[in-house]
Scaffold this motif. Structure first.
Motif, short mmCIF file in Angstrom:
data_model
loop_
_atom_site.label_atom_id
_atom_site.label_comp_id
_atom_site.label_asym_id
_atom_site.label_seq_id
_atom_site.Cartn_x
_atom_site.Cartn_y
_atom_site.Cartn_z
N TYR A 103 0.98 -1.31 0.03
CA TYR A 103 0.02 0.18 0.16
C TYR A 103 0.93 1.23 0.05
O TYR A 103 0.75 2.11 -0.76
N ILE A 104 1.80 1.31 0.70
CA ILE A 104 2.71 2.47 0.86
C ILE A 104 3.40 2.62 -0.43
O ILE A 104 3.45 3.79 -1.01
N ASN A 105 3.99 1.54 -1.15
CA ASN A 105 4.56 1.83 -2.36
C ASN A 105 3.92 2.18 -3.58
O ASN A 105 4.25 2.89 -4.31
N SER A 106 2.71 1.68 -3.34
CA SER A 106 1.83 1.93 -4.51
C SER A 106 0.90 3.03 -4.58
O SER A 106 0.60 4.04 -5.32
N MET A 107 0.70 3.56 -3.33
CA MET A 107 -0.31 4.86 -3.14
C MET A 107 0.37 5.77 -2.44
O MET A 107 0.52 7.19 -2.61
N VAL A 108 1.00 5.62 -1.35
CA VAL A 108 1.62 6.60 -0.40
C VAL A 108 2.80 7.55 -1.00
O VAL A 108 2.84 8.59 -1.06
N LEU A 109 3.80 6.83 -1.29
CA LEU A 109 4.95 7.49 -1.87
C LEU A 109 4.72 8.36 -3.06
O LEU A 109 5.33 9.15 -3.18
N PRO A 110 3.96 7.63 -4.04
CA PRO A 110 3.72 8.48 -5.47
C PRO A 110 3.35 9.86 -4.93
O PRO A 110 3.52 10.74 -5.49
N ALA A 111 2.19 9.60 -4.00
CA ALA A 111 1.49 11.04 -3.94
C ALA A 111 2.27 12.01 -3.05
O ALA A 111 2.32 13.07 -3.16
N LEU A 112 3.33 11.55 -2.04
CA LEU A 112 4.25 12.38 -1.45
C LEU A 112 5.24 13.16 -2.28
O LEU A 112 5.53 14.17 -2.28
N ARG A 113 5.75 12.00 -3.39
CA ARG A 113 6.84 12.39 -4.22
C ARG A 113 6.32 13.86 -5.22
O ARG A 113 7.18 14.23 -5.94
N ASP A 114 5.01 13.59 -5.27
CA ASP A 114 4.56 14.51 -6.31
C ASP A 114 4.30 16.16 -5.74
O ASP A 114 3.77 16.87 -6.49
N LYS A 115 4.59 16.23 -4.41
CA LYS A 115 4.11 17.41 -3.83
C LYS A 115 5.54 17.95 -2.96
O LYS A 115 6.49 17.34 -2.83
N HIS A 116 5.47 19.37 -2.95
CA HIS A 116 6.62 20.16 -2.54
C HIS A 116 6.27 21.20 -1.27
O HIS A 116 5.15 21.39 -1.39
N ASP A 117 7.08 21.13 -0.36
CA ASP A 117 7.10 22.43 0.46
C ASP A 117 5.79 22.17 1.40
O ASP A 117 5.59 21.11 1.84
#
Length: 739
Positions: free
Chosen positions: A86-100
């Motif tokens: 779940y973390i690899n498929s949903m959480v990390l992509p969502a975080l890597r797409d945002k900044h600050d």
């Protein structure tokens, strides 16, 4: 007795995955109905209950079946894998797409969702947690779930999160409105992720926060001090007598700045060293303005600047020595060239600080000079800075050098090199190395541009005086006259038909005093070459009868046609090499001894010549025995079968280490220079004490080198024995000049 059907792991886990997938969809905010009681009973397990409800308890059944159908261990692993997926498929992509700040909000959201997910899964897997985990002493499921988030999410994003949080705190300190709840929630993540310990909070945030705070308020303190001084001056303007102003300002400066100056300047994260290390130009300017107004306030800052530059310079020396020991790291150029480039950049950087931040104040000019004096006169990988600077110039000025620069870049580099020479104590050693390299460029037509050669000599003359460059200027002049001399020689040969040499010959006349000393030899030339030498001697006698010609054959070069069985190849050789090969026009085989005797060559020179012709890349001569070194018992024969794809090849002669000879020559020159300085001083003073004579001698010579006190004492004793000086009969520490 009720008989139960065995539930396979695949079937049971398929049921669990349906529930886990539904939970993920709910967390992601996707359309999904809540868990109903039947779904919940299918997944959730608890103690007790009747046989009717037990068939719905997937986890309970998978864990309580008799071996080998007890799947507790596999379920424990599947639990962790489900969270990681779940973390690899949903959480990390969502975080890597945002900044600050948007990344911070996403991080808090994902952490809250993660805790909900762990809480629900812990219920689903309650039986596993209660019995299997306890019996095996394994980490409980809640801790496993938290560690997944820590290892996969927190470790990747905590640095970015810290930077974003610190940026928001800085903005708040500067008066901006920020979302304080967001900051608290973000920091709670680093606290909760420690599972009862503050390790992550302290190391990943608190340390950086405190350091940032110190730097912030250090900067503010400087601004505050300036504001305080301004307000006190305003008081003078409004209601105090003008005579009070300097006293008032001095008192404020003493209390605000000088009393705590050392503590302020030495602070690890906000003091002067930190500002220099982090290139805080604005803060350095402010610091200078403040302390410049306080009596004696700049000296401590100057000392710190000196120490900082010295440390950076010594670090460059260490880098150069490491690069010299590891040639593989030198892809960008030789370690000598890289070192000098780095020193130039270092000087440019801190000269900018001195001029811009410290307004060219004498305290900081002195600090810069003393720092460069310290580290630039240390050895670098076995070479002196004098040699390195001479080599740096040579690489820029010669054809095919390691540096390919535009004309403007060459002039700029030479200008900056001359500025570095100011700090070199052994300027006489630089001059000798430079003359050696200049002579090779001039004599072997290796100089890329005559204008650049004259330009740097002009710069050196301006910096070090006319005496420093007189020999260099003479060398350049000699080469200009040599061209005219060669034209006259060719005209002489054309007018005298009996002087047909059968070869093309060029001779360069060098003035002995200008050029470095070269070893001359009584080489017995082959008849073809001797004929040309005799013709030039006759020509030169028509020009002057008062000058003696000394032939330096070691500097000569020849082009010889080698007629091999496959084709004719032009060989570019030194005079010694050419003379050796010409012997094989009349002999098929010659021994080492025969060659040496015929040419009258010393063993050292003969070995180098034969090594280059028989053991190197181009084997023009065959040697017996076929070893890689030349010995006095070897014999040599012309290699008629030699060939090469090129029509012309240059056969280099192994270079001798000139460094030792240069150092020896400079040592002798220094001895004469010390003698001359002592005699000059005593001739003008007549009577002088020992210590004063030493001091004045050092002062006179320090522009070119730093004389050793022991050597000065030795030269004084020598001058006494030669009746230039005498000791006073009543005071042995006083000397008298003898006319």
């Amino acid at each position: 007795m009720t008989e139960y059907k065995i539930l396979s792991l695949e079937e049971g886990w398929a049921q669990m995955e349906k529930g886990i997938t539904k939970l993920k969809r709910i967390l992601e905010g996707l359309p999904e109905t809540p868990f109903n009681s039947e779904e919940y009973m299918m997944l959730y397990t608890c103690d007790g209950g009747n046989s009717h409800t037990l068939k719905y308890r997937t986890i309970y059944n998978l864990c309580t079946q008799k071996p080998p159908h007890d799947y507790s261990e596999q379920l424990y692993k599947n639990y962790k894998q489900a969270i990681e997926d779940y973390i690899n498929s949903m959480v990390l992509p969502a975080l890597r797409d945002k900044h600050d700040e948007f990344m911070l909000k996403e991080l808090v959201k994902r952490w809250l969702n993660h805790k909900i997910m762990i809480r629900w899964l812990s219920r689903f897997f309650h039986y596993l947690n209660r019995y299997f985990v306890t019996r095996r002493s394994l980490p409980v499921l809640n801790d496993v779930g938290l560690s997944c988030f820590r290892d996969l999410v927190y470790e990747e994003f905590h640095v970015k999160a810290k930077d974003s949080v610190l940026a928001l705190i800085y903005a708040e300190r500067e008066g901006a409105q920020i979302d304080r709840t967001l900051l608290k929630n973000v920091l709670d993540v680093s606290i909760e992720i420690g599972m009862g310990r503050l390790t992550y909070y302290e190391s990943n945030f608190e340390e950086h926060f405190l350091s940032d705070t110190a730097a912030y308020y250090s900067t503010k303190a400087s601004s505050w001090c300036e504001e305080c001084l301004k307000k006190e001056k305003d008081r003078v303007t409004h209601y105090l007598h003008s005579s009070t102003e300097p006293k008032l300002v001095e008192e404020v400066q003493r209390e605000l700045l000088l009393v705590h100056e050392n503590q302020l300047l030495e602070k690890e994260n906000s003091g002067c060293r930190a500002l220099l290390r982090e290139d805080k130009v604005g803060d350095l300017c402010r610091m200078y303005r403040l302390y410049n107004k306080a009596t004696g306030g700049l000296e401590p800052i100057g000392n710190i600047l000196k120490q900082h530059i010295t440390e950076e310079g010594i670090a460059l020396i260490q880098q150069a020595e490491e690069a010299a020991n590891n040639k593989a790291e030198n892809a960008g150029g030789s370690h000598e060239q890289v070192f000098v480039r780095n020193v130039i950049e270092l000087h440019d950087k801190f000269m900018g600080y001195v001029n811009n931040c410290f307004e060219g104040h004498a305290v900081f000019q002195k600090a810069l000079k003393e720092a460069f004096d310290i580290f630039l006169n240390k050895g670098v990988a076995g070479s002196s800075s004098a040699e390195l600077l001479a080599t740096f110039c040579d690489n820029i000025l010669k054809k095919g050098g390691s540096e390919k620069l535009s004309d403007d870049a060459i002039e700029d580099s030479l200008e900056k090199m001359v500025k570095l020479l100011v700090f070199v104590s052994e300027k006489d050693l630089f001059a000798e190395f430079y003359r050696k390299k200049l002579s090779r460029r001039l004599l072997f037509d290796k100089s890329a541009n005559d204008d650049h050669e004259r330009s740097i000599i002009s710069k050196l003359k301006q910096q070090c005086g006319g005496q420093f460059t007189s020999k260099m200027e003479g060398m350049v002049t000699d080469l200009t006259l040599a061209k005219e001399n060669q034209a006259s020689f060719e005209e002489y040969l054309a007018q005298n038909s009996n002087k047909n040499l059968g070869l093309s010959m060029s001779v360069q006349i060098l003035t002995t005093g200008f050029w470095p000393s070269y070893k001359s030899s009584d080489l017995t030339l082959p008849v073809e070459m001797a004929r040309g030498v005799e013709a030039f001697k006759e020509f030169y006698q028509t020009k002057t009868k008062h000058r003696k010609l000394t032939w330096v054959f070691s500097l000569g070069s020849c082009i010889v046609n080698g007629k091999f069985s496959q084709k004719t190849i032009e060989l570019v050789l030194g005079t010694y090499q050419a003379a050796t090969l010409l012997l094989f026009n009349t002999s098929d085989n010659l021994s080492y001894t025969e060659i040496g005797t015929t040419l009258n060559l010393a063993d050292e020179d003969l070995t180098r010549v034969l090594q280059s012709l028989s053991c190197g890349k181009y084997k023009i001569l065959n040697k017996e025995p076929k070893t890689k070194t030349v010995s006095s018992t070897d014999t040599f024969a012309f290699n008629a079968s030699f060939t090469d794809k090129m029509r012309r090849i240059r056969i280099p002669l192994p270079q001798m280490d000139e460094r030792k000879k240069v150092v020896e020559d400079v040592g002798k020159d220094r001895m004469f220079a010390i003698d001359a300085a002592i005699v000059r001083i005593m001739k003008s003073r007549k009577v002088l004490g020992y210590q004063q004579l030493i001091t004045e001698t050092v002062e006179q010579l320090s522009r070119m080198f730093k004389p050793d006190i022991k050597q000065i004492k030795k030269r004084i004793e020598d001058l006494i024995t030669r009746d230039y000086l005498e000791r006073d009969k009543e005071n042995k520490q006083t000397f008298r000049y003898l006319a």
